[in-house]
Write a protein that holds these residues in place. Sequence first.
Motif, PDB file in Angstrom:
ATOM      1  N   UNK A  64      22.816  66.707 -22.212  1.00 37.91           N
ATOM      2  CA  UNK A  64      24.227  66.451 -21.882  1.00 37.91           C
ATOM      3  C   UNK A  64      25.010  67.764 -21.818  1.00 37.91           C
ATOM      4  N   UNK A  65      24.748  68.659 -22.761  1.00 35.12           N
ATOM      5  CA  UNK A  65      25.446  69.952 -22.738  1.00 35.12           C
ATOM      6  C   UNK A  65      25.049  70.746 -21.491  1.00 35.12           C
ATOM      7  N   UNK A  66      23.760  70.767 -21.189  1.00 39.89           N
ATOM      8  CA  UNK A  66      23.304  71.516 -20.005  1.00 39.89           C
ATOM      9  C   UNK A  66      23.972  70.974 -18.739  1.00 39.89           C
ATOM     10  N   UNK A  67      24.111  69.655 -18.686  1.00 36.02           N
ATOM     11  CA  UNK A  67      24.704  69.053 -17.478  1.00 36.02           C
ATOM     12  C   UNK A  67      26.192  69.363 -17.370  1.00 36.02           C
ATOM     13  N   UNK A  69      17.622  79.248 -22.110  1.00 37.93           N
ATOM     14  CA  UNK A  69      16.811  79.550 -20.931  1.00 37.93           C
ATOM     15  C   UNK A  69      17.516  79.077 -19.650  1.00 37.93           C
ATOM     16  N   UNK A  70      18.064  77.884 -19.685  1.00 34.43           N
ATOM     17  CA  UNK A  70      18.772  77.391 -18.495  1.00 34.43           C
ATOM     18  C   UNK A  70      20.046  78.212 -18.281  1.00 34.43           C
ATOM     19  N   UNK A  71      20.701  78.599 -19.392  1.00 31.12           N
ATOM     20  CA  UNK A  71      21.886  79.461 -19.253  1.00 31.12           C
ATOM     21  C   UNK A  71      21.493  80.789 -18.608  1.00 31.12           C
ATOM     22  N   UNK A  72      20.344  81.321 -19.001  1.00 32.26           N
ATOM     23  CA  UNK A  72      19.896  82.604 -18.435  1.00 32.26           C
ATOM     24  C   UNK A  72      19.658  82.469 -16.928  1.00 32.26           C
ATOM     25  N   UNK A  73      19.177  81.308 -16.511  1.00 30.31           N
ATOM     26  CA  UNK A  73      18.959  81.105 -15.066  1.00 30.31           C
ATOM     27  C   UNK A  73      20.286  80.941 -14.336  1.00 30.31           C
ATOM     28  N   UNK A  74      21.189  80.216 -14.991  1.00 29.05           N
ATOM     29  CA  UNK A  74      22.465  79.899 -14.336  1.00 29.05           C
ATOM     30  C   UNK A  74      23.400  81.108 -14.278  1.00 29.05           C
ATOM     31  N   UNK A  75      23.300  81.968 -15.308  1.00 34.37           N
ATOM     32  CA  UNK A  75      24.217  83.121 -15.392  1.00 34.37           C
ATOM     33  C   UNK A  75      23.368  84.386 -15.477  1.00 34.37           C
ATOM     34  N   UNK A  76      22.827  84.854 -14.365  1.00 33.98           N
ATOM     35  CA  UNK A  76      21.826  85.930 -14.414  1.00 33.98           C
ATOM     36  C   UNK A  76      22.365  87.257 -14.960  1.00 33.98           C
TER      37      UNK A  76
END
Length: 371
Positions: free
Chosen positions: A217-220, A243-250
């Motif tokens: 839910x937080x990721x979404x 990890x998803x934050x790293x992809x989203x905010x390079x």
Amino acid sequence: MLSVPQGEFVLQRYPLSKDPTLRAWDAADEYILHHLFEQEIRPSGRWWIVNDGFGALAVALHGHGPTSQTDSLMAQRALRQNYEANGITEFGLMVDSLSEPDAPLDVVIIKVPKTLAWLEDILCRLKPYCHQHTQIIAAGMAKHIHTSTLALFEKYIGPTRTSLARKKARLIFSEVDSAIALKSPYPKSHRLSPWDVDISSHANVFGGNKLDLGTRFLLENLPEEAEAKVIADMGCGDGSLGLIAARQYPQAKLIFSDESYMAIASARQNMHACFGEHTNATYLVTDALEGVEASSVDWVLNNPPFHQQHAKGDDIAWNMFRSAKRALKTGGELWVVANRHLGYHAKLKKLFGNYHHVAANKKFVILKAVK
Ligand SMILES: C[S@@+](CC[C@H](N)C(=O)[O-])C[C@H]1O[C@@H](n2cnc3c(N)ncnc32)[C@H](O)[C@@H]1O
């Protein structure tokens, strides 16, 4: 004061809890210590204790120089503190949950962990170091010992029996079957969809090898773009959030923190698999964000725990929020996802003087506090 045949010991939890009813040992610790004494189990040789909550077993058995193996930094701090409080200056090693013994073991004492997964991994890792005469004794509260618990001992070690219950605790005894040689099925992998990333988790990592619904839910609900330069995934588990934050905010540098050695090993492994070994990330086995420079972080992402071992409470969440505030820059943001009923908005308001309600569904709420 723990009073057992081995002596009387002053024991405290770490961190200290504001709940005075929480002790640093339980009836299963007492039972196994009485059993060892009554049955005169005291061979010389290698003693190995796994998952000793706050050090009660290693402190009481310090004369055998036991190695204490745990996945928890807090448990190691508790043990160190309790050795000191009892004036014990000579003691065995402390090793993490991914370490292997370097010699055969003569006595193995296991405090039954909360998850079957970790128990399975413990048994697989230790079996190759057990010989025909190794005494393997596990202890736990009866409500945490199920048929499935015993089945793991049978499967990975050999013939297994249990004791009668005493003060609602039970002991488990396993004989070593030398024909059994099974490998640990951990770490296990799962695919994180819709992000299309493979995530691998060691046995004791939160989430049981799937993405937690609150984390999802937080990721979404994270913004598609952000300018944050430093993002901390506090209490990172397998590191999915960071990890998803790293992809989203390079542009962002990531900090992964957890008090579990298996969590940090998993987060590191997952980041390396996704971005290669030279990622712009730091991995810390630590308490909340201890060790992170004050006023250095733009965002902290957090799905706080509400258990320490078997005890529920909000002490850890409080500690994490305070630690996040210290690490955040002025204007930095703490993003928290939690079960709605936990009422963390009041804590954030008290600490930060503000909180924003980002999103909610039937079960979870996402809150943001700005320093
Ligand atoms: C609810 S889980 C969330 C894990 C991961 N962030 C996720 O969303 O899947 C909470 C995590 O906090 C970690 N934790 C508990 N106490 C901690 C502490 N004092 N300092 C750092 N991490 C802690 C636990 O090991 C666990 O991985």
